[in-house]
Design a protein around this motif. Structure first.
Motif, PDB file in Angstrom:
ATOM      1  N   UNK A  20     -10.264 -27.599 -26.086  1.00  0.00           N
ATOM      2  CA  UNK A  20     -10.554 -27.012 -24.740  1.00  0.00           C
ATOM      3  C   UNK A  20     -10.714 -25.543 -24.861  1.00  0.00           C
ATOM      4  N   UNK A  21      -9.571 -25.029 -25.608  1.00  0.00           N
ATOM      5  CA  UNK A  21      -9.321 -23.444 -25.693  1.00  0.00           C
ATOM      6  C   UNK A  21     -10.414 -22.981 -26.709  1.00  0.00           C
ATOM      7  N   UNK A  22     -10.855 -23.728 -27.507  1.00  0.00           N
ATOM      8  CA  UNK A  22     -11.902 -22.935 -28.211  1.00  0.00           C
ATOM      9  C   UNK A  22     -13.278 -23.097 -27.520  1.00  0.00           C
ATOM     10  N   UNK A  25     -13.053 -20.226 -25.326  1.00  0.00           N
ATOM     11  CA  UNK A  25     -13.326 -18.930 -26.137  1.00  0.00           C
ATOM     12  C   UNK A  25     -14.648 -18.532 -26.253  1.00  0.00           C
ATOM     13  N   UNK A  26     -15.506 -19.701 -26.623  1.00  0.00           N
ATOM     14  CA  UNK A  26     -16.895 -19.647 -27.271  1.00  0.00           C
ATOM     15  C   UNK A  26     -17.888 -19.320 -25.647  1.00  0.00           C
ATOM     16  N   UNK A  27     -17.341 -19.885 -24.616  1.00  0.00           N
ATOM     17  CA  UNK A  27     -17.850 -19.450 -23.425  1.00  0.00           C
ATOM     18  C   UNK A  27     -17.930 -18.029 -22.959  1.00  0.00           C
ATOM     19  N   UNK A  28     -16.507 -17.691 -23.435  1.00  0.00           N
ATOM     20  CA  UNK A  28     -16.305 -16.205 -22.871  1.00  0.00           C
ATOM     21  C   UNK A  28     -16.926 -15.242 -23.776  1.00  0.00           C
ATOM     22  N   UNK A  29     -16.964 -15.440 -24.898  1.00  0.00           N
ATOM     23  CA  UNK A  29     -17.603 -14.610 -26.001  1.00  0.00           C
ATOM     24  C   UNK A  29     -19.267 -14.574 -25.760  1.00  0.00           C
TER      25      UNK A  29
END
Length: 115
Positions: A20-22, A25-29
């Protein structure tokens, strides 16, 4: 056997949490990559350099004039003391020379000790 099963459940929960954290992070990037990038043109940089150089020139003129005024005041005081009270002048010269020598030796010895 129960302890092993509990540990496996914790690992599964931890793996899901990591995934979930990964994903977040990918969505934020990907959102960061969507922002437009503004690069100023060459004239803007040249103007900034000119402004900074002008500020530096003004500061140099100010500091140089302050230095010259201070030096003139000190020299005029030295000249007046030389002609009015030569013994005091010689005493001040001796004390200053000794102070500079002691100060230089102490700084040099500290520098040698630090290395």
């Amino acid at each position: 056997m129960k302890k092993q099963k509990v540990v496996q459940l914790e690992n599964e929960h931890q793996n899901k949490h990591d995934l979930d954290a990964i994903h977040k992070l990918q969505e934020g990037l990907s959102k960061v990559d969507q922002f437009p990038i503004y690069t100023p043109d060459l004239q803007w940089f040249e103007q900034m350099v000119e402004v900074e150089m002008e500020k530096n020139r003004k500061n140099l003129r100010k500091e140089l004039s302050l230095f010259i005024m201070t030096a003139l005041m000190i020299l005029s005081g030295v000249i007046v003391s030389l002609y009015q009270m030569p013994t005091v002048f010689i005493l001040i010269q001796i004390i200053t020379t000794v102070f500079i020598a002691l100060y230089t030796m102490s700084r040099f010895s500290k520098k040698v000790k630090n290395q």
